[in-house]
Design a protein around this motif. Structure first.
Motif, PDB file in Angstrom:
ATOM      1  N   ALA A  91      14.132-110.845  27.670  1.00  0.00           N
ATOM      2  CA  ALA A  91      13.757-111.553  28.897  1.00  0.00           C
ATOM      3  C   ALA A  91      13.445-113.018  28.620  1.00  0.00           C
ATOM      4  O   ALA A  91      13.828-113.904  29.391  1.00  0.00           O
ATOM      5  CB  ALA A  91      12.565-110.866  29.554  1.00  0.00           C
ATOM      6  N   ALA A  92      12.769-113.303  27.496  1.00  0.00           N
ATOM      7  CA  ALA A  92      12.428-114.695  27.162  1.00  0.00           C
ATOM      8  C   ALA A  92      13.687-115.502  26.853  1.00  0.00           C
ATOM      9  O   ALA A  92      13.848-116.629  27.346  1.00  0.00           O
ATOM     10  CB  ALA A  92      11.473-114.733  25.972  1.00  0.00           C
ATOM     11  N   THR A  93      14.600-114.947  26.065  1.00  0.00           N
ATOM     12  CA  THR A  93      15.835-115.681  25.765  1.00  0.00           C
ATOM     13  C   THR A  93      16.739-115.749  26.992  1.00  0.00           C
ATOM     14  O   THR A  93      17.507-116.689  27.142  1.00  0.00           O
ATOM     15  CB  THR A  93      16.589-115.040  24.591  1.00  0.00           C
ATOM     16  OG1 THR A  93      16.799-113.657  24.870  1.00  0.00           O
ATOM     17  CG2 THR A  93      15.845-115.217  23.297  1.00  0.00           C
ATOM     18  N   GLY A  94      16.639-114.749  27.857  1.00  0.00           N
ATOM     19  CA  GLY A  94      17.391-114.795  29.101  1.00  0.00           C
ATOM     20  C   GLY A  94      16.926-115.919  30.015  1.00  0.00           C
ATOM     21  O   GLY A  94      17.727-116.532  30.723  1.00  0.00           O
ATOM     22  N   LEU A  95      15.621-116.210  29.994  1.00  0.00           N
ATOM     23  CA  LEU A  95      15.122-117.344  30.779  1.00  0.00           C
ATOM     24  C   LEU A  95      15.665-118.664  30.250  1.00  0.00           C
ATOM     25  O   LEU A  95      15.936-119.580  31.026  1.00  0.00           O
ATOM     26  CB  LEU A  95      13.594-117.359  30.775  1.00  0.00           C
ATOM     27  CG  LEU A  95      12.923-116.276  31.601  1.00  0.00           C
ATOM     28  CD1 LEU A  95      11.417-116.320  31.421  1.00  0.00           C
ATOM     29  CD2 LEU A  95      13.293-116.420  33.070  1.00  0.00           C
ATOM     30  N   PHE A  96      15.825-118.772  28.940  1.00  0.00           N
ATOM     31  CA  PHE A  96      16.404-119.987  28.366  1.00  0.00           C
ATOM     32  C   PHE A  96      17.877-120.160  28.749  1.00  0.00           C
ATOM     33  O   PHE A  96      18.416-121.258  28.655  1.00  0.00           O
ATOM     34  CB  PHE A  96      16.273-120.000  26.844  1.00  0.00           C
ATOM     35  CG  PHE A  96      14.897-120.330  26.376  1.00  0.00           C
ATOM     36  CD1 PHE A  96      14.299-121.531  26.713  1.00  0.00           C
ATOM     37  CD2 PHE A  96      14.187-119.427  25.607  1.00  0.00           C
ATOM     38  CE1 PHE A  96      13.017-121.833  26.288  1.00  0.00           C
ATOM     39  CE2 PHE A  96      12.914-119.714  25.177  1.00  0.00           C
ATOM     40  CZ  PHE A  96      12.323-120.928  25.518  1.00  0.00           C
ATOM     41  N   ALA A 100      17.350 -96.569  36.590  1.00  0.00           N
ATOM     42  CA  ALA A 100      16.196 -96.011  37.273  1.00  0.00           C
ATOM     43  C   ALA A 100      16.591 -95.090  38.430  1.00  0.00           C
ATOM     44  O   ALA A 100      15.913 -94.102  38.700  1.00  0.00           O
ATOM     45  CB  ALA A 100      15.309 -97.134  37.801  1.00  0.00           C
ATOM     46  N   VAL A 101      17.694 -95.402  39.102  1.00  0.00           N
ATOM     47  CA  VAL A 101      18.032 -94.668  40.320  1.00  0.00           C
ATOM     48  C   VAL A 101      19.072 -93.584  40.077  1.00  0.00           C
ATOM     49  O   VAL A 101      18.856 -92.409  40.368  1.00  0.00           O
ATOM     50  CB  VAL A 101      18.530 -95.650  41.404  1.00  0.00           C
ATOM     51  CG1 VAL A 101      18.994 -94.913  42.633  1.00  0.00           C
ATOM     52  CG2 VAL A 101      17.438 -96.630  41.753  1.00  0.00           C
ATOM     53  N   TRP A 102      20.241 -93.961  39.548  1.00  0.00           N
ATOM     54  CA  TRP A 102      21.362 -93.030  39.506  1.00  0.00           C
ATOM     55  C   TRP A 102      21.422 -92.183  38.242  1.00  0.00           C
ATOM     56  O   TRP A 102      21.754 -91.025  38.294  1.00  0.00           O
ATOM     57  CB  TRP A 102      22.677 -93.776  39.657  1.00  0.00           C
ATOM     58  CG  TRP A 102      22.839 -94.340  41.019  1.00  0.00           C
ATOM     59  CD1 TRP A 102      22.850 -93.664  42.195  1.00  0.00           C
ATOM     60  CD2 TRP A 102      22.982 -95.716  41.347  1.00  0.00           C
ATOM     61  NE1 TRP A 102      22.997 -94.535  43.241  1.00  0.00           N
ATOM     62  CE2 TRP A 102      23.092 -95.804  42.748  1.00  0.00           C
ATOM     63  CE3 TRP A 102      23.047 -96.876  40.599  1.00  0.00           C
ATOM     64  CZ2 TRP A 102      23.257 -97.006  43.397  1.00  0.00           C
ATOM     65  CZ3 TRP A 102      23.218 -98.067  41.251  1.00  0.00           C
ATOM     66  CH2 TRP A 102      23.317 -98.120  42.635  1.00  0.00           C
ATOM     67  N   PHE A 110      19.526-106.815  35.832  1.00  0.00           N
ATOM     68  CA  PHE A 110      18.872-106.077  36.913  1.00  0.00           C
ATOM     69  C   PHE A 110      19.752-104.949  37.439  1.00  0.00           C
ATOM     70  O   PHE A 110      19.243-103.923  37.895  1.00  0.00           O
ATOM     71  CB  PHE A 110      18.466-107.029  38.041  1.00  0.00           C
ATOM     72  CG  PHE A 110      17.274-107.848  37.698  1.00  0.00           C
ATOM     73  CD1 PHE A 110      16.061-107.257  37.394  1.00  0.00           C
ATOM     74  CD2 PHE A 110      17.353-109.228  37.653  1.00  0.00           C
ATOM     75  CE1 PHE A 110      14.951-108.010  37.060  1.00  0.00           C
ATOM     76  CE2 PHE A 110      16.255-109.994  37.311  1.00  0.00           C
ATOM     77  CZ  PHE A 110      15.051-109.385  37.019  1.00  0.00           C
ATOM     78  N   GLY A 111      21.072-105.111  37.375  1.00  0.00           N
ATOM     79  CA  GLY A 111      21.964-104.034  37.789  1.00  0.00           C
ATOM     80  C   GLY A 111      21.840-102.813  36.891  1.00  0.00           C
ATOM     81  O   GLY A 111      21.764-101.678  37.368  1.00  0.00           O
ATOM     82  N   LEU A 114      26.346-120.383  35.380  1.00  0.00           N
ATOM     83  CA  LEU A 114      27.089-119.201  35.800  1.00  0.00           C
ATOM     84  C   LEU A 114      26.853-118.031  34.853  1.00  0.00           C
ATOM     85  O   LEU A 114      26.698-116.887  35.286  1.00  0.00           O
ATOM     86  CB  LEU A 114      28.581-119.518  35.889  1.00  0.00           C
ATOM     87  CG  LEU A 114      29.470-118.420  36.432  1.00  0.00           C
ATOM     88  CD1 LEU A 114      29.059-118.068  37.849  1.00  0.00           C
ATOM     89  CD2 LEU A 114      30.910-118.858  36.393  1.00  0.00           C
ATOM     90  N   TYR A 115      26.790-118.293  33.556  1.00  0.00           N
ATOM     91  CA  TYR A 115      26.500-117.225  32.602  1.00  0.00           C
ATOM     92  C   TYR A 115      25.070-116.730  32.757  1.00  0.00           C
ATOM     93  O   TYR A 115      24.805-115.545  32.552  1.00  0.00           O
ATOM     94  CB  TYR A 115      26.743-117.687  31.167  1.00  0.00           C
ATOM     95  CG  TYR A 115      28.203-117.854  30.832  1.00  0.00           C
ATOM     96  CD1 TYR A 115      29.106-116.821  31.040  1.00  0.00           C
ATOM     97  CD2 TYR A 115      28.674-119.030  30.299  1.00  0.00           C
ATOM     98  CE1 TYR A 115      30.444-116.964  30.738  1.00  0.00           C
ATOM     99  CE2 TYR A 115      30.016-119.187  29.988  1.00  0.00           C
ATOM    100  CZ  TYR A 115      30.889-118.149  30.201  1.00  0.00           C
ATOM    101  OH  TYR A 115      32.204-118.293  29.901  1.00  0.00           O
ATOM    102  N   ALA A 116      24.153-117.600  33.094  1.00  0.00           N
ATOM    103  CA  ALA A 116      22.767-117.171  33.325  1.00  0.00           C
ATOM    104  C   ALA A 116      22.695-116.231  34.530  1.00  0.00           C
ATOM    105  O   ALA A 116      22.036-115.186  34.472  1.00  0.00           O
ATOM    106  CB  ALA A 116      21.869-118.384  33.537  1.00  0.00           C
ATOM    107  N   ILE A 117      23.381-116.583  35.587  1.00  0.00           N
ATOM    108  CA  ILE A 117      23.392-115.727  36.784  1.00  0.00           C
ATOM    109  C   ILE A 117      24.065-114.397  36.466  1.00  0.00           C
ATOM    110  O   ILE A 117      23.578-113.325  36.861  1.00  0.00           O
ATOM    111  CB  ILE A 117      24.087-116.452  37.952  1.00  0.00           C
ATOM    112  CG1 ILE A 117      23.244-117.647  38.393  1.00  0.00           C
ATOM    113  CG2 ILE A 117      24.339-115.504  39.114  1.00  0.00           C
ATOM    114  CD1 ILE A 117      23.946-118.586  39.346  1.00  0.00           C
ATOM    115  N   ALA A 118      25.168-114.432  35.718  1.00  0.00           N
ATOM    116  CA  ALA A 118      25.858-113.193  35.345  1.00  0.00           C
ATOM    117  C   ALA A 118      24.962-112.310  34.478  1.00  0.00           C
ATOM    118  O   ALA A 118      24.901-111.094  34.681  1.00  0.00           O
ATOM    119  CB  ALA A 118      27.155-113.515  34.613  1.00  0.00           C
TER     120      ALA A 118
END
Length: 195
Positions: A120-125, A149-151, A142-143, A132-136
């Motif tokens: 999570a920390a490196t993902g924030l960086f 958690a669900v399926w 989260f996907g 675009l890679y950060a959003i992906a």
């Protein structure tokens, strides 16, 4: 209320990161930044991309030879060769994105809380790199979390490698089709850029 341009225009972050690295290396080596900017990504990309893709293949596949093929096949695509041939933020972003995916798959396999915090920390960086890679990355993060958690609350870790292995083989069997689409896209892009 006046907001600085750097916070409203997203393409300022990746170039600031890339130029900062270029200037840092140029000042450390006492070389003209032009030469560092010219050769930085081709050198780094040619060394790190096969290593990172092999490590990603080792996380996805069970067989070592499939992981080696996984590291080789993307090198054949023109778009991947182009990304490694020019010094642009998208090239650094791709390497960082692959590294984050490797960390994510290792977390799914080992399940240590410290790995999740580091991921999570490196993902924030990643937001300071190519956006675009950060959003992906965060969409995948989260996907997968929601899907787990669900399926598929049980045996999720066993299904991801099988799914990715099948997707890889389907993609590599259609390489001429992928090359044709990439060539058509580059032709249309060239017509747009050079009217």
């Amino acid at each position: 209320f006046d907001v600085p341009e750097v916070f409203t225009i997203h393409n300022k972050y990746p170039y600031a990161n890339l130029w900062g690295i270029t200037v840092l290396i140029a000042s450390a080596l006492a070389v003209d930044p032009f030469w560092i900017d010219l050769a930085l990504v081709p050198i780094v990309f040619s060394i790190l991309s096969p290593i990172l893709l092999y490590l990603l293949g080792r996380e996805i596949f069970t067989r070592r030879d499939t992981a080696l093929l996984f590291a080789l096949v993307p090198q054949l695509w023109y778009g991947f060769q182009w990304a490694g041939g020019v010094t642009l933020p998208v090239s650094f972003g791709l390497l960082y994105f692959v590294w984050l995916v490797i960390l994510g798959l290792r977390y799914l396999r080992m399940r240590y809380r410290a790995q999740l915090v580091f991921l999570a920390a490196t993902g924030l960086f990643s937001f300071l790199g190519y956006t675009l890679y950060a959003i992906a990355f965060w969409a995948i993060f989260f996907g997968v979390w929601a899907a787990r958690a669900v399926w598929y609350p049980r045996k999720w870790e066993e299904r991801i490698p099988r799914f990715l292995e099948r997707a890889f083989w389907i993609t590599t069997r259609n390489i001429p089709h992928v090359k044709m689409e990439a060539s058509a896209f580059l032709f249309v892009a060239a017509l747009y850029v050079f009217p």
